[in-house]
Scaffold this active site. Structure first.
Site, PDB file in Angstrom:
ATOM      1  N   HIS A 136     -72.822 -12.416 -17.379  1.00 18.05           N
ATOM      2  CA  HIS A 136     -73.783 -13.389 -16.870  1.00 18.05           C
ATOM      3  C   HIS A 136     -74.942 -12.592 -16.264  1.00 18.05           C
ATOM      4  O   HIS A 136     -74.746 -11.477 -15.798  1.00 18.05           O
ATOM      5  CB  HIS A 136     -73.065 -14.201 -15.779  1.00 18.05           C
ATOM      6  CG  HIS A 136     -73.821 -15.375 -15.249  1.00 18.05           C
ATOM      7  ND1 HIS A 136     -74.835 -15.248 -14.335  1.00 18.05           N
ATOM      8  CD2 HIS A 136     -73.690 -16.697 -15.485  1.00 18.05           C
ATOM      9  CE1 HIS A 136     -75.290 -16.455 -14.034  1.00 18.05           C
ATOM     10  NE2 HIS A 136     -74.617 -17.355 -14.717  1.00 18.05           N
ATOM     11  N   ASP A 213     -66.183 -10.007 -11.703  1.00 17.65           N
ATOM     12  CA  ASP A 213     -66.863 -11.273 -11.463  1.00 17.65           C
ATOM     13  C   ASP A 213     -65.879 -12.374 -11.839  1.00 17.65           C
ATOM     14  O   ASP A 213     -65.655 -12.636 -13.021  1.00 17.65           O
ATOM     15  CB  ASP A 213     -68.134 -11.325 -12.325  1.00 17.65           C
ATOM     16  CG  ASP A 213     -68.784 -12.701 -12.315  1.00 17.65           C
ATOM     17  OD1 ASP A 213     -68.282 -13.603 -11.621  1.00 17.65           O
ATOM     18  OD2 ASP A 213     -69.792 -12.873 -13.022  1.00 17.65           O
ATOM     19  N   GLN A 216     -65.592 -17.542 -13.133  1.00 13.89           N
ATOM     20  CA  GLN A 216     -65.026 -18.465 -14.128  1.00 13.89           C
ATOM     21  C   GLN A 216     -63.505 -18.348 -14.212  1.00 13.89           C
ATOM     22  O   GLN A 216     -62.887 -19.028 -15.029  1.00 13.89           O
ATOM     23  CB  GLN A 216     -65.630 -18.176 -15.506  1.00 13.89           C
ATOM     24  CG  GLN A 216     -67.134 -18.371 -15.586  1.00 13.89           C
ATOM     25  CD  GLN A 216     -67.546 -19.825 -15.432  1.00 13.89           C
ATOM     26  OE1 GLN A 216     -66.724 -20.734 -15.555  1.00 13.89           O
ATOM     27  NE2 GLN A 216     -68.817 -20.048 -15.152  1.00 13.89           N
ATOM     28  N   LYS A 239     -67.754 -23.712  -8.280  1.00 15.77           N
ATOM     29  CA  LYS A 239     -67.111 -23.759  -9.587  1.00 15.77           C
ATOM     30  C   LYS A 239     -65.607 -23.992  -9.456  1.00 15.77           C
ATOM     31  O   LYS A 239     -64.897 -24.070 -10.456  1.00 15.77           O
ATOM     32  CB  LYS A 239     -67.377 -22.460 -10.352  1.00 15.77           C
ATOM     33  CG  LYS A 239     -68.840 -22.281 -10.764  1.00 15.77           C
ATOM     34  CD  LYS A 239     -69.010 -21.065 -11.622  1.00 15.77           C
ATOM     35  CE  LYS A 239     -70.447 -20.589 -11.703  1.00 15.77           C
ATOM     36  NZ  LYS A 239     -71.330 -21.482 -12.471  1.00 15.77           N
ATOM     37  N   CYS A 377     -77.351 -18.383 -19.049  1.00 15.55           N
ATOM     38  CA  CYS A 377     -77.628 -17.206 -18.225  1.00 15.55           C
ATOM     39  C   CYS A 377     -76.963 -15.969 -18.815  1.00 15.55           C
ATOM     40  O   CYS A 377     -76.498 -15.089 -18.085  1.00 15.55           O
ATOM     41  CB  CYS A 377     -77.184 -17.404 -16.775  1.00 15.55           C
ATOM     42  SG  CYS A 377     -78.086 -18.699 -15.951  1.00 15.55           S
TER      43      CYS A 377
END
Lengths: 419, 149
Positions: A136, A213, A216, A239, A377
């Protein structure tokens, strides 16, 4: 400090009752353009259960005060609730200690914090930061800024046509100048679940620290940062069914202790004179200024809610749904999936032959179906697959097979309009 | 509720499938690039301007049906028009797609009136006007890429 693993043993519990679950999410029970809302944009942000909104309102209604400073009762209640949320986060991601949990605005700020406070002091011209081809923008641009500041270089782990990282290439790229590896746990644009345990292991063999990261990943499966052994883990509250404007940076204590503060201000100090300031202990050293108190508390409420359902049950439901949706989309002749990794989260990125993603999005929207269209993104990912944009349906545990069928019907309508 | 057919009119779909003047003329003396970072649409507009008149106009790019059809129909409409006329038509077109124009007076826009449906889709106004903004930059001699954001 240690508490029981709330998700343990939940595999034997019955499957998720989506009908009951959906009643917890007021926004899901609405009609758009006269049709029931089918919300399939969960990778952008998830809807919020009532308990999260109750936590926000509850804070502002009863406990609104600043934290860590007042002697009065409201401040004490606010501080207790905020720190209780920190404890919930620690337990949720199985971190070793609450001092390893820093509240930030979101995954983006978490990554920027690591780039500037951890990486910048220990990196110089000719050093390398290793990221992956499916990142991202939030896990690309902070490193590019760092490279500009220091003369370091960005290297990129390549992927194959299914959207899987090439692990041999990764090993080859880990060199004597590699100072940090920063990789997505799950790709937002492709859904790929990366072999992060192995990524960390290979980097650690060369004493290279790793940032994951997890924006998600955290909402969709059980995450154990201690087992992953990553140095930093970043994710966003919104999220994972929490409010916007709050997120988490997890970091190993030794790193946090050694790092300079990210921002200066109130709450991050223990004493200030015009001659010298002593910084507060971790994690407060990284939490300058009044934080998003209500957001942090509501994130704690989201975690309570998710643990009540059980992350393993959530993962099972979403896996089933992904399998179903993949089969349904495969039957549509003009639809091509982008991102077909063997290990995937419930993200379906696709293109419709002869129709731009933006047109797909508008037509589906008219059917009450909310998806994301564009580059997500992740422009380098679009370039890799030679598409200007994709349409993306990203699923959550409150989504149903009927909603996947509605998506398929919507896509047939797209083909009709563009026939 | 807005009817999809109002947006995706047959004329628009036709220009999307078979865009007119989709080429790069060798003798163009004005050129600009446009980009919509939101959806990744890209368009380059080429103009041969002689004595203040658009003698030739063409475009290249990739985009959604609305942006491609808009670019295509823009080139058809503006060929032979003066700079001042082109500016005026752009103004009218913008009023049309943002819903500022009165429904009763689409005459000046001719075929471009099919874009009236865009007004019900505020998210798509930028698609419809990208090529036009890019044309304006080309005519004013701007070297910067036009971005809609």
């Amino acid at each position: 400090m240690k508490t029981a693993d709330m998700t343990a043993g939940s595999q034997t519990r019955p499957a998720i009752d989506t009908e009951a679950i959906r009643r917890d999410f007021p926004a899901l029970n609405q009609r758009v353009y006269g049709k029931p809302l089918v919300y399939l944009d969960n990778a952008a942000t998830t809807q919020k259960p009532q308990v999260v909104m109750d936590a926000l309102i509850g804070f502002y209604t009863r406990d609104c005060a600043n934290i860590h400073r007042g002697v009065h009762l409201l401040s004490e209640r606010a501080t207790r609730a905020y720190e209780a949320a920190r404890a919930k986060v620690r337990r949720f991601i199985h971190a070793a200690d609450e001092k390893e949990i820093v509240f930030v605005r979101g995954a983006t700020e978490a990554i920027n914090l690591v780039a500037q406070s951890f990486a910048r002091p220990r990196i110089g011209a000719g050093d390398e930061i290793l990221i992956s081809a499916m990142e991202h923008h939030s896990n690309i641009v902070p490193w590019q800024i760092l490279c500009e500041q220091t003369g370091a270089r960005l290297s990129v782990i390549p992927m194959n046509q299914r959207g899987e990282l090439l692990m041999d290439a990764y090993e080859g790229l880990l060199g004597p100048r590699t100072r940090l590896v920063a990789v997505a746990h799950v790709s937002n644009a492709l859904g790929t679940l990366n072999p992060v345990r192995r990524i960390v292991e290979l980097a650690h063999r060369r004493e290279v620290p790793v940032l994951l990261d997890g924006a998600q990943a955290v909402p969709h499966a059980r995450v154990d940062v201690t087992e992953l052994d990553c140095d930093f883990y970043a994710f966003s509250g919104h999220k994972m069914y929490g409010p916007t404007g709050v997120g988490i940076l997890h970091g190993k204590m030794a790193h946090f202790e050694a790092m300079p503060p990210y921002q200066g201000g109130g709450d991050m100090i223990s004493s200030v004179t015009f001659e010298k300031t002593t910084y507060n202990r971790i994690p407060y050293k990284f939490e300058a200024g009044t934080p998003n108190i209500a957001g942090g508390i509501a994130l704690g409420a989201a975690i309570d809610y998710l643990e009540g359902i059980g992350m393993d049950r959530i993962a099972t439901h979403e896996r089933d749904l992904l399998q179903y949706a993949t089969g349904v989309l495969a039957k549509l002749p003009k639809v091509r999936l982008i991102g077909t990794a063997a290990e995937k989260a419930a993200v379906l990125s696709f293109v419709v032959e002869g129709v731009h993603a933006h047109d797909v999005g508008t037509i589906l929207d008219q059917e009450g179906i909310a998806i994301r269209t564009g580059h997500h993104c992740a422009q380098p990912v679009m370039d890799f697959f030679h598409v200007p944009a994709t349409a993306r349906a990203s699923l959550a545990f409150y989504n149903t097979r009927e909603e996947i069928d509605a998506l398929a019907a919507g896509l047939r309508k797209v083909s009709e309009v563009f026939s | 509720m807005a009817d999809l057919r109002e947006l995706y009119q047959e004329v628009i779909l036709d220009h999307h499938r078979r865009p007119r003047n989709c080429r790069r003329p060798d003798d163009a003396n004005r050129h600009a690039d446009g980009f919509n970072p939101l959806c990744g649409d890209k368009v380059s507009v080429f103009v041969r301007l002689e004595d203040g008149v658009v003698r030739d106009i063409a475009f290249q790019g990739s985009g959604c049906a609305i942006s491609t059809a808009s670019a295509s129909m823009m080139t058809e409409t503006l060929k032979g028009k003066s700079e001042a006329e082109a500016a005026r038509i752009f103004e009218r077109f913008q009023d049309l797609v943002t819903g500022k124009a009165a429904d009763s007076d689409p005459s000046e826009l001719g075929k471009l009136a099919v874009f009236a449906g865009v007004r019900d889709y505020p998210m798509r106004v930028k698609c419809a006007t990208l090529a036009w903004h890019t044309l304006r930059a080309a005519l004013s001699g701007s070297r910067e890429t036009v971005a809609t954001e």
